[in-house]
Design a protein around this motif. Structure first.
Motif, short mmCIF file in Angstrom:
data_model
loop_
_atom_site.label_atom_id
_atom_site.label_comp_id
_atom_site.label_asym_id
_atom_site.label_seq_id
_atom_site.Cartn_x
_atom_site.Cartn_y
_atom_site.Cartn_z
N ASN A 181 26.88 -3.50 -11.64
CA ASN A 181 27.57 -3.24 -10.38
C ASN A 181 26.54 -2.72 -9.38
N TYR A 182 26.99 -2.47 -8.16
CA TYR A 182 26.09 -2.04 -7.09
C TYR A 182 26.45 -0.65 -6.56
N TYR A 183 27.27 0.07 -7.32
CA TYR A 183 27.75 1.36 -6.82
C TYR A 183 26.64 2.40 -6.79
N ARG A 184 25.79 2.41 -7.81
CA ARG A 184 24.66 3.32 -7.86
C ARG A 184 23.39 2.52 -8.17
N PRO A 185 22.22 3.00 -7.69
CA PRO A 185 20.97 2.29 -7.99
C PRO A 185 20.76 2.17 -9.50
N ASP A 186 20.39 0.97 -9.94
CA ASP A 186 20.19 0.70 -11.36
C ASP A 186 18.72 0.98 -11.71
N LYS A 234 0.81 -1.21 0.00
CA LYS A 234 0.00 0.00 0.00
C LYS A 234 0.85 1.26 0.00
N GLY A 235 2.15 1.12 0.19
CA GLY A 235 2.99 2.30 0.27
C GLY A 235 4.25 2.19 -0.55
N LYS A 236 5.24 1.46 -0.04
CA LYS A 236 6.51 1.34 -0.75
C LYS A 236 7.05 -0.08 -0.62
N LEU A 237 7.78 -0.47 -1.65
CA LEU A 237 8.46 -1.77 -1.66
C LEU A 237 9.96 -1.49 -1.68
N VAL A 238 10.60 -1.76 -0.56
CA VAL A 238 12.03 -1.52 -0.38
C VAL A 238 12.76 -2.85 -0.50
N CYS A 239 13.77 -2.91 -1.36
CA CYS A 239 14.55 -4.13 -1.55
C CYS A 239 15.97 -3.92 -1.02
N VAL A 240 16.55 -4.99 -0.48
CA VAL A 240 17.90 -4.93 0.05
C VAL A 240 18.81 -5.73 -0.86
N ALA A 241 19.82 -5.07 -1.42
CA ALA A 241 20.82 -5.70 -2.27
C ALA A 241 22.05 -6.06 -1.44
N LEU A 242 22.89 -6.92 -2.00
CA LEU A 242 24.15 -7.29 -1.37
C LEU A 242 23.98 -7.79 0.05
N ASN A 243 22.88 -8.51 0.31
CA ASN A 243 22.67 -9.03 1.66
C ASN A 243 22.85 -10.54 1.73
N ASP A 244 23.26 -11.15 0.63
CA ASP A 244 23.65 -12.56 0.60
C ASP A 244 25.10 -12.64 1.07
N ALA A 245 25.35 -13.28 2.20
CA ALA A 245 26.70 -13.31 2.77
C ALA A 245 27.71 -13.93 1.82
N GLU A 246 27.30 -14.94 1.05
CA GLU A 246 28.23 -15.57 0.10
C GLU A 246 28.67 -14.56 -0.96
N GLN A 247 27.73 -13.81 -1.50
CA GLN A 247 28.06 -12.79 -2.49
C GLN A 247 28.90 -11.68 -1.86
#
Length: 217
Positions: free
Chosen positions: A112-117, A8-21
């Motif tokens: 890459n993960y330096y800036r939001p894609d 109903k508001g926002k969908l926030v995703c977390v990148a780079l949170n896989d410890a193996e990666q």
């Protein structure tokens, strides 16, 4: 376009949170442009145009009017908030959760993960969200299993996250106020699965919930 009534508001995703990666990228983090590993959660948004539902067909992406050659997908446990959450401690974080569901994140291949894609992540219908919000006693004990055309392509234990569910809720609640109906996708496999037009993608948390989608032709 099909939107999901759970969000109903926002969908926030977390990148780079896989410890193996995250651990495998330490040498890369030491180089430009990073020059250091992230010290805070790496967040990105899936805006309203991306939201979709269980069973929906996900549009195949186009760039400059032409279909792209390849897309990728990851699946994440998703936290759905039941009440306003602002600057809460890790110990009380789970008290603000209504329940849990699944999110598929279809995107272009990440460079890459330096800036939001923005181009790769904001594709129409690219964030299907599960239809059910389920109570879970211990989200850290769950595993998200994803299959493409019946073949398992990833198994993501929530215990494998760099930052666990309660820690993420607390940290993000100091960055932004989380409202009822907001969703956090807490972490995707570092190795996204390649998909092709017409593929069927199914993610399951055994005994809890599942999410099914098909790529458009």
């Amino acid at each position: 376009m099909s939107n999901n009534p759970i969000v109903k508001g926002k969908l926030v995703c977390v990148a780079l949170n896989d410890a193996e990666q995250f651990n495998a990228m330490q040498a890369e983090f030491a180089e430009a442009p990073y020059k250091g590993a992230p010290q805070q959660p790496v967040l990105y948004f899936k805006p309203h145009n991306t939201w979709s539902t269980d069973g929906a067909v996900v549009e195949w992406a186009q760039v400059d009017g032409s279909p792209v050659e390849q897309m990728v997908v990851g699946a994440s446990l998703a936290v759905v908030f039941g009440k306003e959450c602002c600057r809460v401690s890790e110990a009380e974080a789970l008290d603000y959760v209504e329940g849990y569901t699944l999110v598929h994140d279809f995107s272009l291949v990440e460079q890459n993960y330096y800036r939001p894609d923005i181009k790769g992540k904001c594709l129409d219908t690219s964030a299907p969200i599960g239809a059910a919000v389920v109570s879970v006693a211990d989200p850290q004990a769950l595993t998200v299993v994803t299959s493409v055309n019946g073949t398992v392509v990833s198994e993501m234990p929530v215990s494998q996250l760099v930052r666990g569910v309660a820690e993420l809720i607390s940290t993000i609640s100091y960055i932004m106020t989380l409202q009822p109906g907001d969703v956090i996708a807490v972490g995707f496999p570092g190795q996204r699965a390649a998909v092709a037009q017409g593929d069927n993608v199914r993610s399951v948390i055994d005994g809890v919930t599942e999410l099914n989608n098909t790529l458009g032709q």
